[in-house]
Design a protein around this motif. Structure first.
Motif, PDB file in Angstrom:
ATOM      1  N   GLN A 243      -0.152   2.763  28.611  1.00 28.07           N
ATOM      2  CA  GLN A 243      -1.104   2.021  27.788  1.00 28.07           C
ATOM      3  C   GLN A 243      -1.232   2.641  26.399  1.00 28.07           C
ATOM      4  N   ALA A 244      -1.263   3.978  26.368  1.00 26.95           N
ATOM      5  CA  ALA A 244      -1.372   4.661  25.079  1.00 26.95           C
ATOM      6  C   ALA A 244      -0.142   4.387  24.220  1.00 26.95           C
TER       7      ALA A 244
ATOM      8  N   SER B 236       1.856   1.806  24.453  1.00 24.40           N
ATOM      9  CA  SER B 236       1.868   0.396  24.063  1.00 24.40           C
ATOM     10  C   SER B 236       0.974   0.147  22.857  1.00 24.40           C
ATOM     11  N   SER B 237      -0.194   0.768  22.848  1.00 17.93           N
ATOM     12  CA  SER B 237      -1.135   0.542  21.746  1.00 17.93           C
ATOM     13  C   SER B 237      -0.662   1.152  20.440  1.00 17.93           C
ATOM     14  N   MET B 238       0.258   2.127  20.531  1.00 21.27           N
ATOM     15  CA  MET B 238       0.687   2.851  19.325  1.00 21.27           C
ATOM     16  C   MET B 238       2.081   2.451  18.836  1.00 21.27           C
TER      17      MET B 238
ATOM     18  N   ARG C 286       3.561  -0.477  17.641  1.00 20.37           N
ATOM     19  CA  ARG C 286       3.698  -1.200  16.375  1.00 20.37           C
ATOM     20  C   ARG C 286       3.326  -0.333  15.175  1.00 20.37           C
TER      21      ARG C 286
ATOM     22  N   ASP D 130       5.477  -6.066  25.420  1.00 21.78           N
ATOM     23  CA  ASP D 130       4.442  -6.489  24.461  1.00 21.78           C
ATOM     24  C   ASP D 130       5.007  -7.160  23.205  1.00 21.78           C
TER      25      ASP D 130
ATOM     26  N   SER E 103       6.825  -5.899  20.784  1.00 23.74           N
ATOM     27  CA  SER E 103       7.102  -5.042  19.621  1.00 23.74           C
ATOM     28  C   SER E 103       8.578  -4.690  19.519  1.00 23.74           C
TER      29      SER E 103
END
Length: 604
Positions: free
Chosen positions: A342-343, A345-347, A349, A401, A403
């Motif tokens: 999750q970390a 994925s959020s970072m 892009r 996701d 990206s």
């Protein structure tokens, strides 16, 4: 004249030796006596139970309503301790507030008390203590609020329970959970642990869709009854049985306070699964269902309701992903991996925009002469927290996701620019082609053909010096837009390679109709050649057949994961065109590739 005033007798005749108050004073005094008599009458006749209490907390006077409430006579209440009559000393806060009113330091005080009526029933009373004006006494009044309390309880029950299953609902569940976490650490005899079985029914939506919501509601009620039986059969805690709640839809929870360990929760989860697997007879409808259960058991210290539910929700997801109809125990290591995903994925892009990615290049070497023909671009993420990450740590996340489109464009542009720079810096050397991995989502979610044409024009790299790699499963299943894009790229002069060949569909007839120029044999075939002392003839036969087929189709063959000279010798004898692996070089920084231009790769 004497100092004694004279009174006035009847008809205005003076009466020597008597003094009488003025008419107005006598009138006021009489009115005060009458008012006091009225107040006392009202006090005694009032329906509200009342008592006058002195500064010492003793009852000075009590009315009939209070005496009836206590089952005694008003006179018997006098001089008794008021606090004992209505249980005001049972807790420190109430006792302190009451004493403050008696001492004149507080204007009024109100509390709710549970009292025993003389007829045996329990009643709820609202007790109010307030100063009596122009007096050092206080007035204690008691209002019977049992009916109001009962109505409130009924309304709360409706508010806190599910109308379909009659189980506690989400609101009551979280209230009980929060209370357990807050109080257990301070209660003697507590195990200091808590457990939770969080479950939902597999395929419940299909029951509603095919049989209707009425049957669905009956099924939920029947499931609730079986869950309650399982919870009751598991034993009781100091606070009673385990709490079974319906959290919404087909989601249920069983809260185990003062749990004794994971084995208790595991036994409970097994009994729930066994109970739900028995068919349900719902008024002529025989249904069989299963459930997926997430199980969490941990110490209460440091645990919050939110953290516990997050762990339970995650574990329920694992149970679903692992095949349903099962229970899964929370695993901190597995959860840490999920949190890392999750970390990342959020970072992803922002990382492209911040320039946290870099490319390394692994040589593709001609097996006949050892000369470097090209390089494969391999992306690395220089993560500020996790260090350097290989593609297998984040490419799958990027594909999920979306990206991967932005990242793929950056990789393609950077690799082509680097290949053009090598050619410019070493014009006398054989130009290297650069191979770039492409995800299927890049074909679907972007105009890959336009992107490649633009980047080639921008960097000045010749189309035949660019090779795009797609996995076998992606290429073999191509149709429509992906196939058209591959054909357009091939017509442009770009080389198309199938990566990891031999592990996917292996539809050889379809292969002949694809615009493919290179097959890259999956490393599993090459690793079968490692035992040089006892070679497996079957491995060599399979690889040789694939190489011969590829050559007859006009394709070249690259062997991946070449690590030993023996492997290279056998692959060369079979007819592989190029090799890639640690025997020749690991993936290196772009400046190291310059050393390979025009020389054998073994020098790296």
């Amino acid at each position: 004249m004497s100092g004694t005033s004279e009174g006035t007798g009847p008809a205005g005749v003076a009466t020597p030796g008597r003094t009488r108050p003025p008419v107005t004073e006598r009138h006021n005094s009489g009115r005060a006596v009458a008012e006091l008599r009225d107040y006392r009458a009202a006090f005694n006749a009032a329906q509200l139970a009342m008592a006058v209490v002195d500064q010492e907390g003793l009852v000075v006077n009590a009315n009939a309503a209070l005496a009836a409430l206590l089952g005694t006579a008003p006179a018997e209440v006098a001089q008794q301790c008021a606090a004992d009559l209505v249980d005001l000393a049972s807790d420190r806060r109430t006792w302190h507030a009451y004493r403050e009113v008696l001492r004149g330091r507080r204007s009024r005080f109100r509390c709710t008390r549970r009292l025993k009526h003389p007829d045996g029933r329990t009643l709820w009373a609202e007790v109010t203590v307030a100063p009596v004006p122009d007096s050092r006494n206080v007035l204690l009044s008691i209002a019977d609020i049992s009916d109001r309390r009962e109505l409130h309880a009924r309304l709360r029950h409706l508010q806190m329970h599910d109308p379909v299953t009659r189980l506690p609902n989400r609101a009551l569940f979280f209230e009980r959970l929060s209370s357990a976490l807050e109080s257990s650490a301070y209660e003697r005899g507590s195990t200091g642990r808590i457990g939770l079985c969080y479950l939902d029914l597999d395929g419940f939506k299909a029951v509603n869709d095919t049989l209707g919501h009425r049957v669905g509601d009956r099924l939920l009620a029947a499931v609730a009854a079986r869950l309650t039986a399982c919870a009751d059969g598991d034993g009781f805690t100091r606070s009673g049985g385990h709490l079974v709640a319906r959290l919404g839809g087909d989601e249920f929870a069983i809260l185990v306070e003062d749990s004794t360990g994971t084995e208790q929760l595991a036994d409970l989860a097994r009994s729930v699964l066994a109970a739900l697997q028995q068919p349900f007879d719902l008024v002529g409808q025989c249904l069989s269902v299963s459930a997926s259960i997430g199980v969490v058991e941990r110490a209460m210290a440091g645990t919050t309701a939110t953290a516990l539910m997050q762990a339970a929700d995650t574990t329920l997801y694992w149970a679903k992903a692992d095949g349903k109809a099962r229970w899964t125990l929370f695993d901190p290591e597995r959860n840490a991996h999920r949190m890392t995903r999750q970390a990342l994925s959020s970072m992803l892009r922002p990382a492209v925009e911040r320039g946290e990615f870099a490319l390394e290049y692994q040589p593709l070497v001609g097996m006949a002469d050892g000369v470097t023909r090209g390089v494969e671009a391999l992306v690395r993420w220089n993560h500020p927290q996790f260090g350097t990450l290989a593609p297998n740590r984040f490419i799958g996340i990027a594909e999920e996701d979306g990206s991967i489109v932005q990242l793929g464009q950056w990789v393609l542009r950077t690799a082509c620019r680097q290949a053009a720079q090598w050619q410019k810096d070493h014009p006398q050397a054989l130009p290297l082609f650069v191979s770039v991995n492409v995800a299927v989502r890049q074909v679907w979610d972007s105009d890959l053909v336009a992107d490649v044409a633009e980047i080639l024009a921008e960097t000045g790299l010749a189309p035949h010096l660019l090779q795009l790699e797609l996995t076998e499963s992606a290429v073999m299943g191509s149709a429509g837009r992906p196939l058209q894009a591959l054909q357009a790229l091939s017509d442009m002069g770009v080389q198309i390679a199938i990566d990891d060949f031999g592990t996917g569909y292996s539809n050889l007839a379809y292969l002949s109709r694809l615009p493919v120029s290179v097959l890259k044999l999956d490393g599993s075939f090459v690793r079968g050649f490692q035992d040089e002392a006892h070679p497996n003839p079957a491995d060599e036969t399979i690889v040789e057949a694939m190489v011969q087929l590829a050559h007859r189709l006009g394709l070249t063959v690259t062997a991946e994961c070449v690590e030993t000279a023996g492997q290279a010798s056998r692959l060369r004898r079979i007819g592989c065109d190029t090799g890639q692996g640690w025997l020749y070089s690991r993936a290196v920084a772009p400046e190291r590739i310059a050393e390979l231009l025009g020389v054998g790769a073994a020098a790296v």
